[in-house]
Scaffold this motif. Structure first.
Motif, mmCIF file in Angstrom:
data_model
loop_
_atom_site.group_PDB
_atom_site.id
_atom_site.type_symbol
_atom_site.label_atom_id
_atom_site.label_comp_id
_atom_site.label_asym_id
_atom_site.label_seq_id
_atom_site.Cartn_x
_atom_site.Cartn_y
_atom_site.Cartn_z
ATOM 1 N N LYS A 3 -86.517 19.715 18.092
ATOM 2 C CA LYS A 3 -86.550 18.554 19.000
ATOM 3 C C LYS A 3 -87.960 18.275 19.519
ATOM 4 N N VAL A 23 -84.205 13.317 24.874
ATOM 5 C CA VAL A 23 -82.970 13.573 24.126
ATOM 6 C C VAL A 23 -83.036 12.796 22.807
ATOM 7 N N ILE A 24 -82.483 13.391 21.776
ATOM 8 C CA ILE A 24 -82.428 12.713 20.475
ATOM 9 C C ILE A 24 -80.959 12.520 20.130
ATOM 10 N N PHE A 25 -80.493 11.277 20.162
ATOM 11 C CA PHE A 25 -79.096 11.028 19.806
ATOM 12 C C PHE A 25 -78.996 10.847 18.294
ATOM 13 N N ASP A 26 -78.022 11.533 17.739
ATOM 14 C CA ASP A 26 -77.923 11.595 16.280
ATOM 15 C C ASP A 26 -76.723 10.820 15.740
ATOM 16 N N ASP A 35 -76.137 14.905 20.154
ATOM 17 C CA ASP A 35 -77.561 15.051 19.845
ATOM 18 C C ASP A 35 -77.743 15.822 18.540
ATOM 19 N N GLU A 36 -78.994 16.119 18.214
ATOM 20 C CA GLU A 36 -79.290 16.732 16.916
ATOM 21 C C GLU A 36 -78.737 18.153 16.806
ATOM 22 N N TYR A 41 -72.217 14.208 24.680
ATOM 23 C CA TYR A 41 -72.558 13.478 25.901
ATOM 24 C C TYR A 41 -71.515 12.392 26.112
ATOM 25 N N ASN A 360 -74.803 16.125 30.769
ATOM 26 C CA ASN A 360 -74.542 15.390 29.517
ATOM 27 C C ASN A 360 -73.760 14.099 29.764
#
Ligand SMILES: Cc1ncc(COP(=O)(O)O)c(C=O)c1O
Length: 399
Positions: A3, A23-26, A35-36, A41, A360
Motif C-alpha cells: 500500500k 486507503v486503496i479501494f479495490d 481494500d487491496e 468497509y 472502516n
C-alpha cells in the motif's frame, strides 16, 4: 507492491489536487467496499452520491458488458439506440422535454448556462446578460460552473471568471430581488445544496423564485446533480416542491458509475436556444454511458427504489436524531431522504478520518461543519444498524 509503495507511486505521478485518504479501494459488493487486503468497509458515501445501486450489481453489469461487446462509441454525428432510449426515459422521469447528454456534472452546468444565454440572445438580441446564483452553492470546477459557485475561496485564484454573475442569499427571496436587473436571464440554484452543507430550498422560496422567473421571462435552472435521481425520495427533488425548472442538470447517480450527466430543457427553451453548431461533445451520451442510464431507469422501476428510499430514509433519520439527542457536539440533522447531514461542533475532518481508518466506515464532509451521508440508495435497515454501531464508536471517542 504494498500500500505504501502504491501511494508513493500515486503521489509521484498524479497532480496533487486532492489530499486523498490513505486507503486503496479495490472492489465492492453491495454497500461494502474492499481494500487491496480484502478488508471490508461500509460505504455511506457512494462515491459522492454516484453508486445508487451499490457495487457489483449483476443486473447493471450485464447490460454494460453486453453493450461493451456491441459498441462503446460512435459520435454524436449518428443516432444510436441506447441514447434514444435513455433520453426518452430521462424526459419521462423528469417532466422535461429535451435532453443533452454530457460527460460530467460541470459540463451539464456549462450547457445549462449556454442555453440560458442563447435563450436571452434569441429573445432579446445581443446583450451583457446576467445570471443570479446562490451563495454557498457548488456547481463544479470548470470556468463556467465555477463562475456560478458561491464559495469565494474556490473562485478567487481564477479571476476573471465569467462576467455577469451576481450572488444572492439562498432561501432569501429579498436578496434575489435585490440582485435582479433588466439584464438578468437566469437564476441558478441547487434544489438541495450539497457541498455547501445539506440545505434544502425552502418551499415558499423556490415557489416565489419560480413565479418571479415566469413574471420576468427569466429561466430557472435547477442543479440536481447531487440531489436528483432518487436521492431525496422522488426522482428529482423539485418534484416535491410543485415547480418545474426551465433547465435541469443531472449527473452522478444518472449512470451509477459511468461518467455521464445531462442538461434537460422544456420545449419553450428548446425552441429558442441552442441550434446545430452552438454546442457539442465527442463522448457525451455515448452508447456505453447511455446504456447505463437506460438500465438505471429500468432498475428504479424494477426495484421500486423510490418507495424503498422513502422507507429506509425514515429509519436513518430516526437513528440520526438519536445521535443529535445523545451527543452534545451533534447539534442538528439536516437533509432530505438519503441525503443527510449532521452538524458537528468537533472537527468534521477528524470524524471522517477516524470513521474510515478505525471503524472502516466511509462518510463525507460538507461545508465547514457537516458530516454528510450519501449512502447507496439500496441500503437496508440492517446496513443502517451497522452504520449506527460504527458511528457510535467514532462519536464516543470524541466525548
Ligand atoms: C450540485 C453539484 N453540481 C455540480 C457538480 C459538479 O459535478 P462533476 O463533479 O461531475 O463535474 C457537483 C459535484 O459534486 C454537485 O454536487
Amino acid at each position: 507492491m504494498n500500500k505504501k509503495e502504491y501511494i508513493e507511486l500515486a503521489e509521484e505521478n498524479l497532480l496533487h489536487v486532492y489530499n486523498r485518504f490513505p486507503v486503496i479501494f479495490d472492489y465492492g459488493k453491495g454497500v461494502h467496499l474492499y481494500d487491496e487486503l480484502d478488508q471490508e468497509y461500509l460505504d455511506f458515501a457512494s462515491g459522492i452520491g454516484v453508486m445508487a445501486f451499490g457495487y457489483g450489481n449483476e443486473d447493471y453489469e450485464e447490460v454494460l458488458t453486453t453493450q461493451i461487446k456491441r459498441i462503446t462509441h460512435t459520435s454524436n454525428l449518428y443516432y444510436h439506440i441506447p441514447m434514444i432510449e435513455a433520453a426518452e426515459k430521462l424526459t419521462k422521469a423528469s417532466g422535461m422535454d429535451k435532453v443533452f447528454f454530457t460527460n460530467s456534472g460541470a459540463e451539464a452546468i456549462e450547457g445549462a448556462l449556454k442555453t440560458a444565454k442563447k435563450y436571452a440572445y434569441t429573445k432579446n438580441g445581443p446583450g451583457e446578460y446576467e445570471i443570479i446564483a446562490m451563495e454557498n452553492s457548488f456547481h463544479g470546477r470548470t470556468v463556467g460552473s465555477l463562475s456560478v459557485t458561491g464559495t469565494e475561496h474556490y473562485r478567487e485564484p481564477f479571476y476573471p471568471l465569467m462576467s455577469g454573475v451576481k450572488f444572492a442569499t439562498f432561501n432569501d427571496f429579498g436578496s434575489v430581488l435585490a440582485n435582479l436587473s433588466d439584464k438578468t436571464c437566469a437564476i441558478i440554484m441547487e434544489t438541495v445544496q450539497g457541498e455547501g452543507g445539506l440545505y434544502p430550498a425552502d418551499k415558499t422560496f423556490l415557489k416565489k423564485v419560480r413565479q418571479l422567473c415566469d413574471d420576468e421571462g427569466i429561466l430557472l435552472i435547477l442543479d440536481e446533480i447531487q440531489c436528483g435521481m432518487g436521492r431525496t425520495g422522488s426522482m428529482f427533488a423539485f418534484q416535491q416542491y410543485g415547480v418545474l425548472p426551465d433547465i435541469l442538470t443531472t449527473a452522478k447517480a444518472l449512470g451509477n458509475g459511468v461518467p455521464v450527466g445531462a442538461f434537460c430543457v422544456t420545449d419553450k427553451v428548446a425552441s429558442a436556444s441552442l441550434v446545430p453548431g452552438d454546442h457539442g461533445t465527442t463522448y457525451g451520451g455515448n452508447p456505453l454511458c447511455t446504456a447505463a442510464v437506460s438500465q438505471v431507469f429500468n432498475m428504479f422501476e424494477d426495484y421500486k427504489l423510490l418507495d424503498h428510499v422513502n422507507e429506509v430514509s425514515k429509519y436513518l433519520e430516526e437513528i440520526l436524531d438519536i445521535f443529535v439527542a445523545k451527543y452534545d457536539f451533534v447539534t442538528e440533522r439536516r437533509g432530505m431522504g438519503l441525503m443527510q447531514g449532521l452538524v458537528l461542533t468537533v472537527p468534521v475532518k477528524d470524524v471522517v478520518l477516524k470513521a474510515l481508518t478505525e471503524e472502516n466506515l466511509v462518510v463525507l464532509s460538507a461545508g465547514k461543519d457537516v458530516l454528510r451521508l450519501l449512502p447507496p440508495l439500496v441500503i437496508t435497515e440492517k446496513d443502517v444498524d451497522e452504520f449506527k454501531e460504527k458511528l457510535e464508536k467514532v462519536f464516543d471517542s470524541f466525548i
